[in-house]
Design an enzyme around this catalytic site. Structure first.
Site, PDB file in Angstrom:
ATOM      1  CG  ASP A  47      -1.904  -1.115   1.235  1.00 37.00           C
ATOM      2  OD1 ASP A  47      -2.253  -1.585   0.145  1.00 37.00           O
ATOM      3  OD2 ASP A  47      -2.346  -1.526   2.330  1.00 37.00           O
ATOM      4  N   PRO A  48       0.331   2.389  -0.450  1.00 35.10           N
ATOM      5  CG  PRO A  48      -0.796   3.934  -1.803  1.00 35.10           C
ATOM      6  CD  PRO A  48      -0.933   2.557  -1.207  1.00 35.10           C
TER       7      PRO A  48
END
Length: 313
Positions: A47-48
């Site tokens: 994920d970011p």
């Protein structure tokens, strides 16, 4: 007439220390451009919000990306207690706030954490990339649609409490593929009766690679500015396959395997995937992966993933 691929023929694995705030695919595209590579892929998205170990495969190494995706992983996570969010992390809207149990100590936490060690059943997050009818779950979640997700078995090899503060925990997790750390943190929060979500996540190991093997994208960019070649940073595809036994071939057996034909070898009790190497003085490189099927006092080796040439280049 087929279209010529853009980019050059680059083969090998590069381990990146993914920075905060960008997708895994975003990093992949940056690094692919820096190498001028024709073909590249990553081995499981972060994920970011997450940082850390992200192996990227180039050229021939992409043939083994699924094996790398299926490998064990390790993480360090920070959990905020007392707050549940839509996404299970700090990027989601708050849905519930509850008081954190007073006087929470490591001694009180250990029995709770022990309930999540070993093989457990885990329900994937609605904000995961797991697919339902061809679409990732997070797309349904963004549309406000809840999809029933059956619990799946995962194994938590290690779950270590690193630090405890007033309303935060730092934990280290070593686990099998398919483990969702956000779901684990949420479940720990529920077991404590106050809820929890992830505020920081760092992957420390994937496919046998650790942070010690990882390169910062900024370092790659500086090398390119100095007109230095990046190819020396690549490792050979078999560096990610050390979990499989090794077998060396020569003569007609090697020729047969290279032609995509199965071979029989006596006196070896292999089963499952096997790394194959050419055992000749002129070529002692990695050949690829075969699947082994025991049959009496011999083993059948069936080629599954072969590389065009040995090693990295």
């Amino acid at each position: 007439m087929s279209r010529r691929r853009k980019g050059r023929d680059v083969n090998g694995i590069l381990v990146i220390d993914k920075p905060l705030g960008i997708t895994s695919n975003g990093i992949l595209q940056q690094v692919k451009r820096l190498f001028g590579a024709a073909k590249a892929g990553h081995t499981g998205a972060l994920d970011p919000l997450a940082t850390g170990v992200l192996p990227l495969c180039f050229g021939e190494a992409t043939k083994f990306s699924q094996m790398m995706l299926d490998s064990d992983k390790a993480y360090i996570a920070t959990a905020r207690l007392g707050v549940r969010t839509e996404t299970g992390d700090s990027e989601g809207a708050i849905v519930v706030e509850k008081p954190v149990p007073a006087g929470l100590t490591a001694d009180l936490l250990e029995p709770v954490l022990d309930g999540f060690r070993g093989e457990i059943q885990q329900v994937p997050s609605m904000y995961s990339a797991l697919k339902h009818k061809g679409r990732p779950l997070y797309e349904y979640a963004r549309e406000g649609i809840e999809v029933e997700r059956p619990a799946r078995p995962v194994t938590i090899y290690e779950l270590t409490l690193l630090d405890i503060r007033e309303s935060e925990l730092d934990i280290a997790v070593s686990c099998t593929k398919g483990t969702y750390i956000r779901s684990l943190v949420e479940d720990i929060g529920e077991a404590l009766g106050c809820g929890a979500h992830v505020t920081a996540l760092r992957r420390t190991m994937a496919s046998g690679f650790t942070l010690a093997n990882a390169h910062a994208v900024s370092d790659l960019e500086e090398m390119r500015e100095r007109d230095e070649s990046l190819d020396g940073l690549l490792v050979a595809p078999d560096a990610a396959l050390s979990m499989f036994p090794e077998h060396r071939l020569a003569g007609q057996a090697l020729v047969s395997i290279l032609n995509g034909q199965p071979v029989r070898i006596p006196g070896r009790a292999y089963e499952g995937f096997v790394r194959l190497y050419a055992n000749e003085s002129a070529n002692e490189g990695f050949v690829g992966l075969a699947e082994a099927f025991p049959e009496g006092e011999q083993t059948n080796l069936v080629p599954r993933r072969l590389v065009k040439s040995s090693g990295k280049r």
